[in-house]
Design a protein around this motif. Structure first.
Motif, PDB file in Angstrom:
ATOM      1  N   TYR A  20      42.113  26.319  25.170  1.00  0.00           N
ATOM      2  CA  TYR A  20      41.621  26.321  26.546  1.00  0.00           C
ATOM      3  C   TYR A  20      41.778  27.731  27.092  1.00  0.00           C
ATOM      4  O   TYR A  20      42.482  28.560  26.506  1.00  0.00           O
ATOM      5  N   SER A  21      41.128  28.012  28.194  1.00  0.00           N
ATOM      6  CA  SER A  21      41.139  29.375  28.712  1.00  0.00           C
ATOM      7  C   SER A  21      41.037  29.381  30.229  1.00  0.00           C
ATOM      8  O   SER A  21      40.725  28.362  30.851  1.00  0.00           O
ATOM      9  N   ILE A  22      41.291  30.543  30.795  1.00  0.00           N
ATOM     10  CA  ILE A  22      41.150  30.722  32.243  1.00  0.00           C
ATOM     11  C   ILE A  22      39.678  30.920  32.565  1.00  0.00           C
ATOM     12  O   ILE A  22      39.019  31.816  32.026  1.00  0.00           O
ATOM     13  N   VAL A  23      39.158  30.071  33.432  1.00  0.00           N
ATOM     14  CA  VAL A  23      37.745  30.129  33.823  1.00  0.00           C
ATOM     15  C   VAL A  23      37.549  31.093  34.989  1.00  0.00           C
ATOM     16  O   VAL A  23      36.653  31.932  34.993  1.00  0.00           O
ATOM     17  N   ASN A  24      38.399  30.963  35.994  1.00  0.00           N
ATOM     18  CA  ASN A  24      38.375  31.861  37.159  1.00  0.00           C
ATOM     19  C   ASN A  24      39.796  32.247  37.528  1.00  0.00           C
ATOM     20  O   ASN A  24      40.645  31.375  37.741  1.00  0.00           O
ATOM     21  N   GLY A  25      40.047  33.528  37.592  1.00  0.00           N
ATOM     22  CA  GLY A  25      41.378  34.007  37.939  1.00  0.00           C
ATOM     23  C   GLY A  25      41.523  34.262  39.432  1.00  0.00           C
ATOM     24  O   GLY A  25      40.574  34.096  40.205  1.00  0.00           O
ATOM     25  N   PRO A  26      42.712  34.675  39.856  1.00  0.00           N
ATOM     26  CA  PRO A  26      42.964  34.918  41.277  1.00  0.00           C
ATOM     27  C   PRO A  26      42.255  36.167  41.791  1.00  0.00           C
ATOM     28  O   PRO A  26      41.843  37.024  41.010  1.00  0.00           O
ATOM     29  N   ALA A  27      42.102  36.238  43.112  1.00  0.00           N
ATOM     30  CA  ALA A  27      41.471  37.396  43.772  1.00  0.00           C
ATOM     31  C   ALA A  27      42.511  38.103  44.644  1.00  0.00           C
ATOM     32  O   ALA A  27      43.500  37.499  45.069  1.00  0.00           O
ATOM     33  N   ASN A  28      42.285  39.384  44.904  1.00  0.00           N
ATOM     34  CA  ASN A  28      43.207  40.165  45.740  1.00  0.00           C
ATOM     35  C   ASN A  28      43.323  39.577  47.139  1.00  0.00           C
ATOM     36  O   ASN A  28      42.346  39.086  47.703  1.00  0.00           O
ATOM     37  N   VAL A  29      44.540  39.654  47.680  1.00  0.00           N
ATOM     38  CA  VAL A  29      44.810  39.099  49.009  1.00  0.00           C
ATOM     39  C   VAL A  29      45.631  40.112  49.817  1.00  0.00           C
ATOM     40  O   VAL A  29      46.554  40.734  49.289  1.00  0.00           O
ATOM     41  N   THR A  30      45.273  40.264  51.092  1.00  0.00           N
ATOM     42  CA  THR A  30      46.045  41.097  52.031  1.00  0.00           C
ATOM     43  C   THR A  30      46.444  40.231  53.212  1.00  0.00           C
ATOM     44  O   THR A  30      45.588  39.600  53.840  1.00  0.00           O
ATOM     45  N   VAL A  31      47.757  40.173  53.505  1.00  0.00           N
ATOM     46  CA  VAL A  31      48.257  39.326  54.592  1.00  0.00           C
ATOM     47  C   VAL A  31      49.317  40.073  55.396  1.00  0.00           C
ATOM     48  O   VAL A  31      49.887  41.061  54.930  1.00  0.00           O
ATOM     49  N   LEU A  32      49.591  39.550  56.591  1.00  0.00           N
ATOM     50  CA  LEU A  32      50.692  40.057  57.400  1.00  0.00           C
ATOM     51  C   LEU A  32      51.996  39.417  56.939  1.00  0.00           C
ATOM     52  O   LEU A  32      52.029  38.235  56.575  1.00  0.00           O
TER      53      LEU A  32
END
Length: 224
Positions: A20-32
């Motif tokens: 099995y494999s990663i289909v969609n990985g995480p995206a960059n996030v900017t938070v307070l």
């Protein structure tokens, strides 16, 4: 029990190999700082284990047979299953400046991981010492706006009566504060010809709107 070598690696399994494999990985996030940060990772059908790492340290494990194994109240997850696979949403609660960095989703299979970056920003204080200032005709005054305890250092701009002031009329200096925070000092030079409201604005990416501080400059049409 069999040892199986597949394109996904070498596994110790009862009977069959799996891939099995990663289909969609995480995206960059900017938070307070103090708010939540969320990252999604989707793996294909047949997945067995998914591990979340923060700056190289495992913070949460999801096992297909038993669900999420949480080791900290600050790192929790929500899970979603669809026909395309399984999605794990990592939730980082009460984010801190030290959480900034690499967030990685791994299946523990060779070369099968995906990562993004978390940027935690700090909304500091902003002030102009005087709320009002009286200036006589033909007099030049310096107005100081101070930003303390920000991360990263904020962008400073000035406005007068809702119009942006040209950058040539003020000078901004940045300095390193404590605990990884930054300070900024902006000095606006002004020769008023009328009473006006001046606004100093400080902005960082995570702020929905810039923080502001104002001063009313009262113009006195007299040289006496």
């Amino acid at each position: 029990v069999a040892y199986v070598f597949t394109d996904c690696g070498f596994f110790f399994l009862p009977g069959l190999g799996f891939c099995y494999s990663i289909v969609n990985g995480p995206a960059n996030v900017t938070v307070l700082a103090g708010s939540e940060a969320r990252f999604n990772c989707t793996v294909s059908v047949g997945w067995v284990i998914l591990i979340w790492l923060s700056n190289g340290n495992p913070v949460l494990t999801v096992i297909s047979s038993q669900g999420a194994v949480e080791t900290s109240d600050r790192f929790t997850s929500q899970n979603y299953t669809s026909s395309n696979g399984f999605t794990s949403e990592l939730i980082i609660h009460n984010t801190q400046l030290s959480d900034s960095g690499k967030i990685e989703c791994s299946t523990q299979q060779p070369s099968d991981s995906s990562f993004a970056f978390l940027s935690v920003q700090v909304n500091g204080s902003l002030f102009i010492k005087n709320s009002t200032l009286t200036v006589k005709k033909n007099k030049t005054v310096e107005i100081v706006c101070e930003a303390l305890g920000w991360a990263p250092a904020p962008d400073i701009t000035w406005m007068t009566n809702e119009s942006l002031i040209d950058k040539s009329r003020y000078v901004t200096q940045q300095s390193q504060g404590s605990n990884g925070l930054h300070n900024a000092l902006s000095i606006l030079t002004l020769t008023p010809t009328d009473t006006e409201i001046l606004t100093c604005l400080a902005d960082i990416e995570a702020l929905p709107n810039p923080q502001n501080a104002t001063v009313t400059v009262i113009f006195v049409n007299s040289t006496i």
